[in-house]
Design an enzyme around this catalytic site. Sequence first.
Site, PDB file in Angstrom:
ATOM      1  N   GLU A 189      -8.175  12.640  12.931  1.00 10.90           N
ATOM      2  CA  GLU A 189      -7.321  11.508  13.328  1.00 10.90           C
ATOM      3  C   GLU A 189      -6.316  11.872  14.412  1.00 10.90           C
ATOM      4  OE1 GLU A 189      -4.462   8.151  11.186  1.00 10.90           O
ATOM      5  OE2 GLU A 189      -5.794   9.408   9.989  1.00 10.90           O
ATOM      6  N   LYS A 240       0.847  -1.183   0.000  1.00 12.59           N
ATOM      7  CA  LYS A 240       0.000   0.000   0.000  1.00 12.59           C
ATOM      8  C   LYS A 240       0.883   1.234   0.000  1.00 12.59           C
ATOM      9  CE  LYS A 240      -3.113   2.668   2.981  1.00 12.59           C
ATOM     10  NZ  LYS A 240      -3.777   2.753   4.282  1.00 12.59           N
TER      11      LYS A 240
END
Length: 450
Positions: free
Chosen positions: A255, A206
């Site tokens: 976040e 990823k």
Amino acid sequence: MIQQYMTDFESFLRNAAVPGRQTLVSWTEKISGIDPLLFFANGSSLEGERHFWYSQKDDFYLVGAGPTIMDMRSSHEWEHVIESAIVHNLSAVPGTGPVAFCGNNFQTEQLRQLWKDFPSAQYRIPAFTLTKTKANYYITINQLVDSAHVNDAVTVILEQLETLMADRTLTASPMQLTNKQELEPQVWKQLIKEATNTIRVTDLDKVVLARAMKLEFAEKLQAAAVLRNLMNSQQDSFIFAVENGSACFIGATPERLVRVEAGTLYTSCVAGTAPRGKDAVSDAEIGKALLEDSKNREEHQYVVEMITGVIRKYTDNLQLPAGPELMKLRQLQHLYTPVSADIRNGASMQQIVQELHPTPALGGLPKEKALAFIADREPLERGWYGAPIGWMDSYQNGDTAVAIRSGLLDGKQAVLFAGCGVVKDSDPELEFEETAIKFRPMLEALEVTE
């Protein structure tokens, strides 16, 4: 309010001052309330850069203003400074006393044009910090003093405090957009294709790729007005601003990276994204599909495993839910797993932050291969985008968030940033649309209609 304790503060300052040597002296006092955003706005009248931190869930504000007292480049410098600081703080509330506002680059970059005023790492103690908890307000005064200049210091401090605490009405003119430019969209989509091809034929699993949007306005942008709009529209986020030179890095991120308070560590695993629905029924359907989507669940699990793997090295009694839940924001919903643990003696927040950054949600997996791909192929100058930003105090409390959903304001210009996680089955058009949604919080805060 100010006059009541200035005499005591002056005595404290005189007793703390060391002949021939500058000493960091910090004085904290509980005060009556003031709007933290007004305190920030008033700070524009003083020398020095401003800082703003707001956690809506915690009803907690930290605002720094006034001349910079210490501007450090590592957490080790901060620890050394705090060891010798002279502190008066009867409250010992997290976020009071000497506080360092901190931030750093996403990774080392050769090009430093857009982010020229932002160092690779920064730990800054401002002259004044306003702390608002759920119940109380505190002001902290930080100064470097020596015995020869105490009288002058007290006079200046009193004048600066009166400026910061002045009661006035915040007004701002509408922001008039004159130009909007997506930076190299076709190049970015081609980069997504290149990333998926690389993932299929190598051990790269990823990589997170970001892009930018440039906006120009008729008048100079006011950070306080943008912050006010973010606070009104992004109520489940951490809202931040950091000034350096003429530029201000500002955003509303959902976040949290690491929070430490009273020996307990809290963190959030956030990865996997979908839009909000137009009504309650469609919103629930989209959320259910996100929870069941294999690509997003796989991406989320990468983040959970990496974060918990690091945290276990420094903590005990890790608390981890069996699966993710939905974090619903105004424009987006994410897969979200909260984590908490007891931090071990000798472990520090910054130590954990440095090892965690970047998580797979911001860099990729394996970390080093993903970072190398970003450095080699991504044309964007990331600077502080996607990196940890936050604060720490002298009691080993602190909070950091990942600086996404953000932009860099400078004069009449704003450059916005957005990114997405790319895996082997990623579609360039869908990833482009995801980043378009992620631009929306800052576009709305800048009063730009799409």
